[in-house]
Scaffold this motif. Structure first.
Motif, PDB file in Angstrom:
ATOM      1  N   VAL A  26       1.014  -1.208   0.252  1.00 26.23           N
ATOM      2  CA  VAL A  26       0.044  -0.060   0.026  1.00 26.23           C
ATOM      3  C   VAL A  26       0.678   1.328   0.096  1.00 26.23           C
ATOM      4  O   VAL A  26       0.393   2.287  -0.557  1.00 26.23           O
TER       5      VAL A  26
ATOM      6  N   ARG B 245      -3.460   5.541   6.431  1.00 24.56           N
ATOM      7  CA  ARG B 245      -2.838   4.481   5.696  1.00 24.56           C
ATOM      8  C   ARG B 245      -2.228   3.709   6.663  1.00 24.56           C
ATOM      9  O   ARG B 245      -1.418   4.217   7.801  1.00 24.56           O
TER      10      ARG B 245
ATOM     11  N   VAL C  95      -5.952   1.032   4.111  1.00 27.23           N
ATOM     12  CA  VAL C  95      -6.159   2.249   4.142  1.00 27.23           C
ATOM     13  C   VAL C  95      -7.714   2.407   4.490  1.00 27.23           C
ATOM     14  O   VAL C  95      -8.509   1.871   4.326  1.00 27.23           O
TER      15      VAL C  95
END
Length: 125
Positions: A28, A71, A78
């Motif tokens: 991510v 995040r 997220v």
């Protein structure tokens, strides 16, 4: 890369919800991660984004001060914390990931590479 959004539901006006978007097959922290939404009969619109490099965040004017994007790089997730919800927030919420986005494209849904399936948020009056 697969994204899975969840956490939607039915809430009364003034209430709160937290949406989550988990990323698999990717990291991510390497993506700009965004939330978009689509209300019935309307086009998909930008809600919020956290940039790939660092933690710069941007919000649509309609949610600024009420929604917070964050995040968690360890959990590869997220979040979108939504407070003071109103009926105009009713929509399907989608998370999206973009690998190499410039600032001027962060609010454009066609700039993102990967999309989750959406989670429905319904706010009752």
């Amino acid at each position: 890369v697969q994204l899975q959004a969840f956490g939607g539901g039915l809430v009364q006006a003034g209430g709160s919800l937290r949406l989550s978007c988990t990323v698999s097959g990717g990291t991510v922290s390497l993506y700009s991660m965004a939330w978009f939404r689509q209300a019935p009969g309307k086009e998909r619109e930008f809600v919020s984004v956290v940039k790939r490099n660092g933690d710069m965040t941007y919000y649509a004017d309609s949610v600024k001060g009420r929604f917070t994007i964050s995040r968690d790089n360890v959990k590869n997730t997220v979040y979108l914390q939504m407070n003071s919800l109103n009926t105009e927030d009713t929509a399907i919420y989608y998370c999206a990931a973009g690998a190499r986005l410039i600032t001027s494209s962060l609010r454009l849904n066609n700039a993102y590479d990967y999309w989750g399936q959406g989670t429905l948020v319904t706010v009752s009056s």
